[in-house]
Design an enzyme around this catalytic site. Structure first.
Site, PDB file in Angstrom:
ATOM      1  N   ILE A 159      12.541  42.141  42.318  1.00 19.79           N
ATOM      2  CA  ILE A 159      13.464  41.723  41.073  1.00 19.79           C
ATOM      3  C   ILE A 159      12.704  41.798  39.568  1.00 19.79           C
ATOM      4  O   ILE A 159      13.973  43.001  38.804  1.00 19.79           O
ATOM      5  CB  ILE A 159      13.923  40.239  41.156  1.00 19.79           C
ATOM      6  CG1 ILE A 159      14.754  39.775  42.318  1.00 19.79           C
ATOM      7  CG2 ILE A 159      14.579  40.101  39.424  1.00 19.79           C
ATOM      8  CD1 ILE A 159      14.479  38.416  41.929  1.00 19.79           C
ATOM      9  N   TYR A 160      11.874  42.454  39.372  1.00 22.48           N
ATOM     10  CA  TYR A 160      11.240  42.896  38.474  1.00 22.48           C
ATOM     11  C   TYR A 160      11.416  44.222  38.469  1.00 22.48           C
ATOM     12  O   TYR A 160      11.681  44.427  37.141  1.00 22.48           O
ATOM     13  CB  TYR A 160       9.409  42.792  38.606  1.00 22.48           C
ATOM     14  CG  TYR A 160       8.540  43.724  36.995  1.00 22.48           C
ATOM     15  CD1 TYR A 160       9.403  42.656  35.963  1.00 22.48           C
ATOM     16  CD2 TYR A 160       8.155  44.870  37.711  1.00 22.48           C
ATOM     17  CE1 TYR A 160       7.835  43.641  34.540  1.00 22.48           C
ATOM     18  CE2 TYR A 160       7.301  44.861  36.450  1.00 22.48           C
ATOM     19  CZ  TYR A 160       7.561  44.167  35.092  1.00 22.48           C
ATOM     20  OH  TYR A 160       7.133  45.149  34.137  1.00 22.48           O
ATOM     21  N   PRO A 161      10.872  44.840  38.858  1.00 22.90           N
ATOM     22  CA  PRO A 161      11.757  46.660  39.051  1.00 22.90           C
ATOM     23  C   PRO A 161      12.889  46.664  38.858  1.00 22.90           C
ATOM     24  O   PRO A 161      13.491  47.654  37.855  1.00 22.90           O
ATOM     25  CB  PRO A 161      10.860  47.499  40.546  1.00 22.90           C
ATOM     26  CG  PRO A 161      10.113  46.562  40.778  1.00 22.90           C
ATOM     27  CD  PRO A 161      10.271  44.940  40.883  1.00 22.90           C
ATOM     28  N   SER A 163      15.013  44.690  37.403  1.00 20.36           N
ATOM     29  CA  SER A 163      15.193  44.327  35.747  1.00 20.36           C
ATOM     30  C   SER A 163      14.994  45.416  34.753  1.00 20.36           C
ATOM     31  O   SER A 163      15.360  46.014  33.733  1.00 20.36           O
ATOM     32  CB  SER A 163      14.329  43.398  35.615  1.00 20.36           C
ATOM     33  OG  SER A 163      13.163  42.674  34.956  1.00 20.36           O
ATOM     34  N   LYS A 164      14.008  45.733  34.896  1.00 17.40           N
ATOM     35  CA  LYS A 164      13.038  47.206  34.565  1.00 17.40           C
ATOM     36  C   LYS A 164      14.258  48.530  34.154  1.00 17.40           C
ATOM     37  O   LYS A 164      14.383  49.137  33.521  1.00 17.40           O
ATOM     38  CB  LYS A 164      11.634  47.363  34.190  1.00 17.40           C
ATOM     39  CG  LYS A 164      10.579  46.501  34.131  1.00 17.40           C
ATOM     40  CD  LYS A 164      10.742  45.780  32.815  1.00 17.40           C
ATOM     41  CE  LYS A 164       9.872  45.150  32.093  1.00 17.40           C
ATOM     42  NZ  LYS A 164       9.903  45.027  30.519  1.00 17.40           N
TER      43      LYS A 164
END
Length: 268
Positions: A159-161, A163-164
């Protein structure tokens, strides 16, 4: 061109520590007036004290605004207090973000998903919307904090990648939408920097030493100062014909080997 920011006003979110602190202090050293904002009032005031010292005692050049960028009222307050104090806004650095290790498809919860996407994407989008009228007046620019992981796979994160990657595409879209208004939009995409955002991971000194050994630029440490210098370059007239771009500050790490291996399937 000089990277001097005399007469400019910069707003830096997430500036109570880490990358945001380094960015705010470098703006202070280069002559800018700066709005520092974050959730921890005590840490913010310490950074303001450091900025005042760096500037030669010009306390009037800095304000701090406490609030959570996930809240609409806080986003509005951050911009309003900046205009009230300085009368203009030239540079918006959307730096505030979160990173959570439990972001795989199998272990993520709706709460983790919302926290990552709301902070890293939604809050950035609507803060830019809030600041837009003033950036249009100054023909200012926006720098969003992304990550080298926006274009890479780093197991066990998902999810973090994602979001970026959304932040990168937002910058590209806004570069086209806001270009006719004279507003430039770019991102800085760092590698792993030892800041507070890494505190939820098992990233100890040994882990960072291992990462350092993989870098093509051998013998160098990834620092918040490297990232801050990149932000100021993109915010300056020296990059006046640059928009919709993503500046990797990773020592070549993106090209130097895997970030992890897919988890092994459990035995049935």
């Amino acid at each position: 061109m000089s990277l001097n920011f005399d007469g400019k006003v910069a707003l830096v979110t997430g500036s109570s520590s880490g990358l945001g602190e380094a960015i705010a202090l470098l703006f202070a050293a280069r002559g800018a007036r700066v709005t520092l904002c974050g959730r921890d009032a005590e840490r913010l005031l310490k950074v303001v004290d450091s900025a005042t010292e760096i500037s030669g005692g010009h306390r009037e050049r800095f304000i701090s605004v406490t609030g959570d960028v996930n809240e609409a009222a806080a986003r509005k307050k951050i911009v309003e207090e900046t205009i009230k104090a300085f009368g203009q806004l030239d540079i918006l650095v959307a730096n505030a973000g979160v990173s959570i290790p439990n972001g795989t498809l199998t272990d993520a919860t709706p709460e983790i998903y919302d926290q990552l996407m709301n902070t890293n994407v939604k809050a950035v989008f609507f803060l830019i919307q809030e600041a837009l009228p003033f950036l249009e007046k100054s023909r200012g620019n926006i720098v969003c904090m992304s990550s080298m992981l926006s274009s890479l796979v780093a197991v066990p994160s998902c999810i973090y990648p994602m979001s970026k990657a959304a932040v990168d595409h937002l910058a590209r879209c806004l570069a086209v939408e806001l270009g006719p208004k004279g507003i430039r939009v770019n991102t800085v995409n760092p590698s792993f920097i030892p800041t507070r955002i890494r505190r939820s991971y098992d990233h100890n000194d040994a882990w960072f030493e291992k990462e350092k050994a993989i870098l093509p630029l051998q013998g160098l440490d990834a620092t918040a100062q490297h990232v801050a210098e990149a932000v100021l370059f993109l915010a300056s007239d020296a990059s006046g014909f640059t928009t919709g771009q993503h500046l990797k500050i990773d020592g070549g790490r993106s090209y130097a080997g895997p970030f992890g291996s897919p988890p092994k399937p459990k035995d049935n």
